[in-house]
Design an enzyme around this catalytic site. Structure first.
Site, PDB file in Angstrom:
ATOM      1  N   THR A   1      -8.296   1.022 -10.577  1.00  0.00           N
ATOM      2  CA  THR A   1      -7.900  -1.084  -9.515  1.00  0.00           C
ATOM      3  C   THR A   1      -8.087  -1.795 -10.870  1.00  0.00           C
ATOM      4  O   THR A   1      -8.890  -1.689 -11.570  1.00  0.00           O
ATOM      5  CB  THR A   1      -8.835  -0.903  -8.408  1.00  0.00           C
ATOM      6  OG1 THR A   1      -8.688   0.614  -8.179  1.00  0.00           O
ATOM      7  CG2 THR A   1      -8.273  -1.896  -7.525  1.00  0.00           C
TER       8      THR A   1
ATOM      9  N   SER B   1      -7.784   1.312   3.413  1.00  0.00           N
ATOM     10  CA  SER B   1      -8.048   0.549   1.632  1.00  0.00           C
ATOM     11  C   SER B   1      -9.764  -0.509   1.424  1.00  0.00           C
ATOM     12  O   SER B   1      -9.883  -0.510   2.837  1.00  0.00           O
ATOM     13  CB  SER B   1      -7.187  -0.294   0.491  1.00  0.00           C
ATOM     14  OG  SER B   1      -7.733  -1.015  -0.105  1.00  0.00           O
TER      15      SER B   1
ATOM     16  N   THR C   1      -3.588  -1.431  -7.788  1.00  0.00           N
ATOM     17  CA  THR C   1      -4.476   0.211  -7.467  1.00  0.00           C
ATOM     18  C   THR C   1      -3.741   1.190  -8.412  1.00  0.00           C
ATOM     19  O   THR C   1      -3.160   1.394  -7.638  1.00  0.00           O
ATOM     20  CB  THR C   1      -5.839  -0.067  -6.687  1.00  0.00           C
ATOM     21  OG1 THR C   1      -6.138   1.423  -7.117  1.00  0.00           O
ATOM     22  CG2 THR C   1      -4.558   0.598  -5.424  1.00  0.00           C
TER      23      THR C   1
ATOM     24  N   GLU D   1      -6.454   3.893  -7.658  1.00  0.00           N
ATOM     25  CA  GLU D   1      -7.043   4.300  -7.496  1.00  0.00           C
ATOM     26  C   GLU D   1      -7.396   4.983  -8.036  1.00  0.00           C
ATOM     27  O   GLU D   1      -8.837   4.360  -8.278  1.00  0.00           O
ATOM     28  CB  GLU D   1      -6.651   5.881  -6.452  1.00  0.00           C
ATOM     29  CG  GLU D   1      -7.994   5.867  -4.414  1.00  0.00           C
ATOM     30  CD  GLU D   1      -9.068   6.308  -5.401  1.00  0.00           C
ATOM     31  OE1 GLU D   1      -9.809   5.085  -4.615  1.00  0.00           O
ATOM     32  OE2 GLU D   1      -9.606   6.984  -5.671  1.00  0.00           O
TER      33      GLU D   1
ATOM     34  N   ASP E   1      -7.458   7.877  -0.409  1.00  0.00           N
ATOM     35  CA  ASP E   1      -8.376   6.702   0.424  1.00  0.00           C
ATOM     36  C   ASP E   1      -8.805   7.602   1.496  1.00  0.00           C
ATOM     37  O   ASP E   1      -9.004   6.940   3.138  1.00  0.00           O
ATOM     38  CB  ASP E   1      -7.874   5.841   0.357  1.00  0.00           C
ATOM     39  CG  ASP E   1      -8.785   5.236  -0.884  1.00  0.00           C
ATOM     40  OD1 ASP E   1      -9.624   5.417  -1.450  1.00  0.00           O
ATOM     41  OD2 ASP E   1      -8.108   4.177  -1.228  1.00  0.00           O
TER      42      ASP E   1
ATOM     43  N   ARG F   1       0.912  -1.267  -0.275  1.00  0.00           N
ATOM     44  CA  ARG F   1      -0.131  -0.137   0.389  1.00  0.00           C
ATOM     45  C   ARG F   1       0.686   1.285  -0.139  1.00  0.00           C
ATOM     46  O   ARG F   1       1.867   1.318   0.200  1.00  0.00           O
ATOM     47  CB  ARG F   1      -0.964  -0.159   1.316  1.00  0.00           C
ATOM     48  CG  ARG F   1      -1.733   1.024   1.740  1.00  0.00           C
ATOM     49  CD  ARG F   1      -3.350   1.661   0.503  1.00  0.00           C
ATOM     50  NE  ARG F   1      -4.022   2.083   0.837  1.00  0.00           N
ATOM     51  CZ  ARG F   1      -5.362   1.730   0.103  1.00  0.00           C
ATOM     52  NH1 ARG F   1      -5.068   0.801  -1.207  1.00  0.00           N
ATOM     53  NH2 ARG F   1      -5.973   2.760   0.258  1.00  0.00           N
TER      54      ARG F   1
ATOM     55  N   GLU G   1      -3.775   7.567  -3.947  1.00  0.00           N
ATOM     56  CA  GLU G   1      -4.169   6.649  -2.907  1.00  0.00           C
ATOM     57  C   GLU G   1      -4.547   7.654  -1.910  1.00  0.00           C
ATOM     58  O   GLU G   1      -5.296   7.142  -0.781  1.00  0.00           O
ATOM     59  CB  GLU G   1      -3.040   5.462  -3.249  1.00  0.00           C
ATOM     60  CG  GLU G   1      -3.822   4.178  -2.540  1.00  0.00           C
ATOM     61  CD  GLU G   1      -4.749   3.738  -3.657  1.00  0.00           C
ATOM     62  OE1 GLU G   1      -5.780   3.101  -3.595  1.00  0.00           O
ATOM     63  OE2 GLU G   1      -4.344   3.841  -5.058  1.00  0.00           O
TER      64      GLU G   1
ATOM     65  N   GLY H   1     -13.349  -1.708  -8.252  1.00  0.00           N
ATOM     66  CA  GLY H   1     -14.858  -1.362  -7.310  1.00  0.00           C
ATOM     67  C   GLY H   1     -14.560  -0.365  -6.242  1.00  0.00           C
ATOM     68  O   GLY H   1     -16.152   0.065  -5.653  1.00  0.00           O
ATOM     69  N   GLY H   2     -13.850   0.280  -5.464  1.00  0.00           N
ATOM     70  CA  GLY H   2     -14.006   1.336  -4.743  1.00  0.00           C
ATOM     71  C   GLY H   2     -14.319   0.703  -3.512  1.00  0.00           C
ATOM     72  O   GLY H   2     -14.025  -0.609  -3.311  1.00  0.00           O
TER      73      GLY H   2
HETATM   74  N1  GLU Z   1      -8.546   2.937  -3.907  1.00  0.00           N
HETATM   75  C1  GLU Z   1      -9.076   1.889  -3.586  1.00  0.00           C
HETATM   76  C2  GLU Z   1      -9.330   1.080  -2.721  1.00  0.00           C
HETATM   77  O1  GLU Z   1      -8.177   0.658  -2.208  1.00  0.00           O
HETATM   78  C3  GLU Z   1      -9.856   1.295  -4.761  1.00  0.00           C
HETATM   79  C4  GLU Z   1     -10.069   1.539  -5.693  1.00  0.00           C
HETATM   80  C5  GLU Z   1     -10.925   0.816  -6.891  1.00  0.00           C
HETATM   81  O2  GLU Z   1     -11.352   0.354  -6.886  1.00  0.00           O
HETATM   82  O3  GLU Z   1     -10.761   1.441  -8.490  1.00  0.00           O
HETATM   83  O4  GLU Z   1      -9.876   0.273  -1.896  1.00  0.00           O
END
Ligand code: GLU
Length: 596
Positions: free
Chosen positions: A407, A478, A425, A427, A454, A113, A451, A501-502
């Site tokens: 990601t 994350s 990722t 981000e 986040d 990370r 990142e 997918g965030g």
């Molecule tokens: N930055 C996000 C995370 O680490 C992931 C972003 C994504 O899935 O597009 O949770």
């Protein structure tokens, strides 16, 4: 393998010069004919090994490494480097990753990370007393964390790699020098992207003089990235974290034209990939192993699943009909409760204590029983409050959580039964919108992550410090949930899966696990199911994929429902009872599975 593979790998392999002696790579000619949007995929069977990634060229690189006797870690490195090239919007050496690895006896969790530079304060994203608008923070030097992917892969390779490190860069170097056909997804992402055009290098490289992005199928070369890869192949990650490449990266962050960041050469050279203790959680006949904090992924996924297991058994939502809304209601309510805990407690464990001193208290059966009992006939809407699995005095903050495309997920099982689940990722799509050529002066390069967005933008809420506030050297929380599943009784590996997918990664992963275990779907059918998510307030259901009756029925239970695109990028490989493998790739993206 299913004949479907032929669709992506056209006959007539083009043999290109070899760059090393241990592993010979043949660059396939791949047709980018996969339309963006939803496309049914068949799933893929294999006898002994399989690799799944978000782009056919990347999958193929992993496949060739496995075929040449490389193991799952070797293949993951080759796949990542090709993804950096062909799916630059989603991951790469400018970003971070989490990698779960199984070596036949032990599960390990490698933490790559990004970290916050030493020069940051808790007010990093506060301007004139107010939190910055999310996208203003993203497209800036402020959001760039110290990249971790390369050091993490180097560490994993030193412990487990079989082929020479340098060989694993050959596919990406070859494709970067000879060029690759631009995919639909890269093209459409570039077309809909505004902020990237403001970066001088990126606008020249990806767009023509009229601002048109490079077309689908057009050949794109990336000499800058090829040169950086050559140096890293020859000299290891030092060639990235020190010297010309690091200098270029630092300079671009520090001289950002709108909001410069504080990243220094010391931040770069001081980056360390970490070994984390994976969390393995019993879940009926399975044991689900996932990433611990700083990811909230596994804890939140398993809270949802644990609460669901305590709910009355309902018909599975496979028919998309009104009958499914009962299960969806349980799932969404469990998600709300789990996200309330996530928001309050989960952050970098090197900075924040677990509630009660042990993260697994959040998964204690009695605790989840208590939480599950809060689920009622009617929705709790946005009133879900965190529970108290331990004692901790920190506030919780909800943040803007947007759909994200920056990601990618890689799943691999090799012929010795070693497995990788790696989510990687930068981000947002195109990260911070800063392209670095590594100081090479050549065209192209790699994108830097954003990142640090986040983190919570607000360091305190009502006078209480927020667990996930910005601090120097800290890793932002994350949602990435790379997951390895085992059979509790035999101890055998059952599956490797994960998704981008965030924050919705958590819903995608949890629902896939339910579909695999409880609904008896295979690894492709499970990924085909329509998505429904909530982060605490409104519910989003995947556009056009639910019956009106289902949506109405959710509304009758008090959910505020809207439809939108939910672009997961799931990848899953399962080991079947007869020992063979079956893999699936998300129909919403361009991924494929290959194996033998
Ligand atoms: N930055 C996000 C995370 O680490 C992931 C972003 C994504 O899935 O597009 O949770």
């Amino acid at each position: 393998m299913s004949p479907k593979r032929v669709k992506y790998v056209l006959p007539g392999l083009l043999v290109l010069p070899l760059y090393s002696w241990g592993f010979s790579y043949e660059a396939p000619s791949i047709s980018p004919e996969v339309e963006s949007g939803y496309e049914e995929k068949p799933g893929w069977s294999a006898e002994s090994f399989a690799v799944a990634a978000a782009n056919p060229l990347a999958t193929d690189a992993g496949y060739q490494v496995l075929q040449a006797g490389g193991n799952a870690i070797d293949a993951a490195i080759a796949v990542q480097m090709v993804l950096n090239l062909v799916e630059p919007q989603s991951s790469g050496i400018g970003g971070g990753a989490f990698l779960m690895h199984y070596d036949g006896s032990e599960v390990r969790a490698y933490d790559g990370r990004e970290t916050a530079p030493q020069g940051v304060s808790g007010e990093l994203f506060i301007e004139d007393g107010e939190p910055l608008a999310f996208m203003d923070a993203v497209a800036s030097g402020l959001s760039v964390g110290v990249p971790g992917t390369l050091r993490m892969l180097e560490k994993a390779h030193a412990q487990h790699g079989q082929l020479a490190w340098a060989d694993l860069f050959t596919p990406a170097i070859t494709l970067a020098e000879e060029g690759f056909a631009v995919s639909n997804r890269l093209h459409t992402s570039l077309a809909s992207e505004e902020l990237l055009r403001q970066d001088p290098l990126a606008s020249q490289y990806y767009y023509d003089a009229d601002g048109e992005p490079i077309a689908v199928g057009e050949t794109l070369k990336n000499p800058a990235l090829a040169e950086v890869f050559r140096r890293v192949a020859a000299h290891g990650s030092e060639a990235f974290y020190q010297g010309a490449v690091a200098e270029d990266l630092v300079q671009r962050v520090q001289t950002h034209s709108v909001r410069p960041g504080s990243l220094t050469l010391d931040d770069m050279s001081g980056y360390e990939a970490l070994d984390r203790e994976p969390i393995c959680t019993p879940w009926q006949q399975w044991e689900v192993c996932g990433f611990p904090p700083p990811s909230s992924g596994h804890l939140t996924v398993m809270q949802i699943l644990g609460m669901l297991d305590k709910q009355p058994l309902l018909e599975a939502p496979l028919d998309n009909g009104a009958s499914s809304s009962g299960w969806l209601h349980q799932f969404l309510e469990a998600s709300r409760l789990a996200f309330a805990d996530r928001g309050r407690y989960i952050a970098d464990p090197d900075f924040v204590d677990a509630p009660g001193g042990d993260w697994e208290l959040m998964l204690a059966p009695q605790y989840l029983q208590q939480r599950s009992a809060l689920i009622d006939e009617m929705s709790m809407g946005d009133t879900a409050e965190p529970g108290n699995p331990g004692e901790l005095e920190v506030s919780w903050a909800s943040q803007p959580e947007q759909p994200e495309y920056g990601t990618s997920h890689i799943s691999i099982i090799d012929e010795d039964g070693n497995a990788v689940a790696m989510t990687t990722t930068i981000e947002q799509a195109f990260g911070s919108r800063i392209l670095s050529d590594g100081g090479t002066g050549l065209a192209g390069g790699f994108l830097l992550n954003n990142e640090l967005t986040d983190f919570s933008f607000e360091p305190e809420i009502e006078g209480e410090p927020v667990a996930n506030r910005v601090e120097p050297g800290k890793r932002p929380r994350s949602s990435m949930s790379p997951t390895l599943v085992f059979d509790q009784e035999s101890g055998e590996l059952v599956a490797s899966l994960g998704s981008p997918g965030g924050a919705a990664i958590i819903h995608y992963t949890a629902r896939t696990l339910v579909a695999l275990r409880d609904w008896g779907l295979n690894a492709q059918e499970a990924l085909n199911l329509p998505h429904a998510i909530t982060l605490g307030d409104g519910v989003f259901v995947e556009e056009g994929r639910f019956a009106e009756a289902t949506i109405d029925s959710l509304r009758e239970r008090g959910h505020t429902v809207s439809e939108r695109e939910l672009t997961s990028g799931l990848q899953a490989i399962m080991r079947l009872n007869d020992g063979t493998l079956f893999g699936g790739a998300d129909p919403r993206r361009e991924g494929v599975v290959m194996g033998e």
